[in-house]
Design an enzyme around this catalytic site. Sequence first.
Site, PDB file in Angstrom:
ATOM      1  N   SER A   4      25.013  16.781 -17.329  1.00  0.00           N
ATOM      2  CA  SER A   4      25.277  16.006 -18.533  1.00  0.00           C
ATOM      3  C   SER A   4      26.034  16.871 -19.519  1.00  0.00           C
ATOM      4  O   SER A   4      26.014  18.105 -19.429  1.00  0.00           O
ATOM      5  CB  SER A   4      23.944  15.561 -19.151  1.00  0.00           C
ATOM      6  OG  SER A   4      24.106  15.120 -20.484  1.00  0.00           O
ATOM      7  N   TYR A  12      14.796  17.744 -22.409  1.00  0.00           N
ATOM      8  CA  TYR A  12      15.733  17.135 -21.468  1.00  0.00           C
ATOM      9  C   TYR A  12      16.954  18.039 -21.304  1.00  0.00           C
ATOM     10  O   TYR A  12      17.397  18.306 -20.174  1.00  0.00           O
ATOM     11  CB  TYR A  12      16.174  15.756 -21.970  1.00  0.00           C
ATOM     12  CG  TYR A  12      17.413  15.240 -21.276  1.00  0.00           C
ATOM     13  CD1 TYR A  12      17.355  14.796 -19.959  1.00  0.00           C
ATOM     14  CD2 TYR A  12      18.643  15.220 -21.935  1.00  0.00           C
ATOM     15  CE1 TYR A  12      18.492  14.342 -19.313  1.00  0.00           C
ATOM     16  CE2 TYR A  12      19.785  14.764 -21.286  1.00  0.00           C
ATOM     17  CZ  TYR A  12      19.705  14.325 -19.990  1.00  0.00           C
ATOM     18  OH  TYR A  12      20.832  13.884 -19.350  1.00  0.00           O
TER      19      TYR A  12
END
Length: 314
Positions: free
Chosen positions: A151, A164
Site C-alpha cells: 500500500s 496497519y
Amino acid sequence: MAADKTPPLEWTPASRAALITGCGSTTGLSSGTGRQIALLLKEQGWDVYGTGRDPAVMTELAERGIHTRRLDLTDHESMKAVVTEIEEAHGSVGLLINNAAYSLNGTMLETPLQSVRDQFETNFFGVVDLTRLVLPGMVAARSGRIVMMSSIFGLFGTAGRGFYEASKHALEGLSDALRLEVLNLGIQVVVIEPSPIRGGFVPNDVKDLQLGEREQVYDGFWEHFVKWHETYREVEHPKGRGKTAVTAEAVSHRVALAAGASRPKIRYKIGGPVRLLSTMRATIGERNWDRFVRFFFPYPGGKGAPVPAQQALP
C-alpha cells in the site's frame, strides 16, 4: 495498454495454478480487488483458486469457472489444505497473490495489544505462513511468482492507522529479503503499491472504525478522521482528494500485468500519490515531510480536530 484489456501471459510457468487470497471481500481494503484479480487471471490463462473466509459469498466466481475455497490467514490448516490440493493437481502453485488484509484503526494509547497482534496475524504472519507453504513446491519446480499487496501506507505512517501501516512496512521489508533469497531459484517476488482505493476504506461513522476503549483526548480527532475520508467514498465521480484515488479495476489490472509479464517490475506503484510521495520525502527532508503529513492527513490537535485545552497532549 488499456485498463479494460487483459494483459497477456508472456511467460511459461511450470504450473498454471494461481492462488489468490481475499476474494470474498467487497468492503474494506480489498474493495473487491481480489474478485476482479481472479477474473482477470482466469482470462489470462491461469487455473484460478480464489479463496476467502466464506466461500458462500464467492458463488459468482465459482459460476465463472474459478475454484473457490475457504482459506483463513489465521488458520494454518485451511491454508495447508488448499496448497496441498493445488500441488496434487498441478505439482506446485505457479502464482501466489497475497491480497487479503484488513485495516486496524486506533492510536497507540487506545489500541489493545491483542488487537495489534490480530492485525499482524492476518496482514503479516498469515502471509508468511501461506508463502512458506507454497515455496517448497515452487523451489522444486524452479518456477513461480509471488505478488505481495502492499500500500502507499507501507511507505510512511499517519495518525490513527499506525498498526496497519506497520504491517505493510513489514511486508515491504520481507518482500525485499525474499526476492533475494529466491532470485536464483526461478521464483520472482513483486510488490504492488496502490494509492488509496476509491471506496476501499470509507467509514460512515466513528462506530464503523471499531475502535477499542476510547480516550477523550482523541474524540475530536476521530470525528475529523471520519469526515476526512468522506471524499474517498464516491467511486464513480469523486471530488477533491478523492480524485487522486485509484479504482479497484486499475489495481486489479496492474496485478494481472505483474502476473503475466515476462520480466515484471520489482514494484508497481499505482496512481499519482504513491509515485509522488515515494520520492518526495527524500527530496524535501524529514522536517518538511512531517509538516506535509500534518498538512494533508488528519492528526490529533490538527485543523478540524481540536484537542480540549485542559487535556491537550504533550
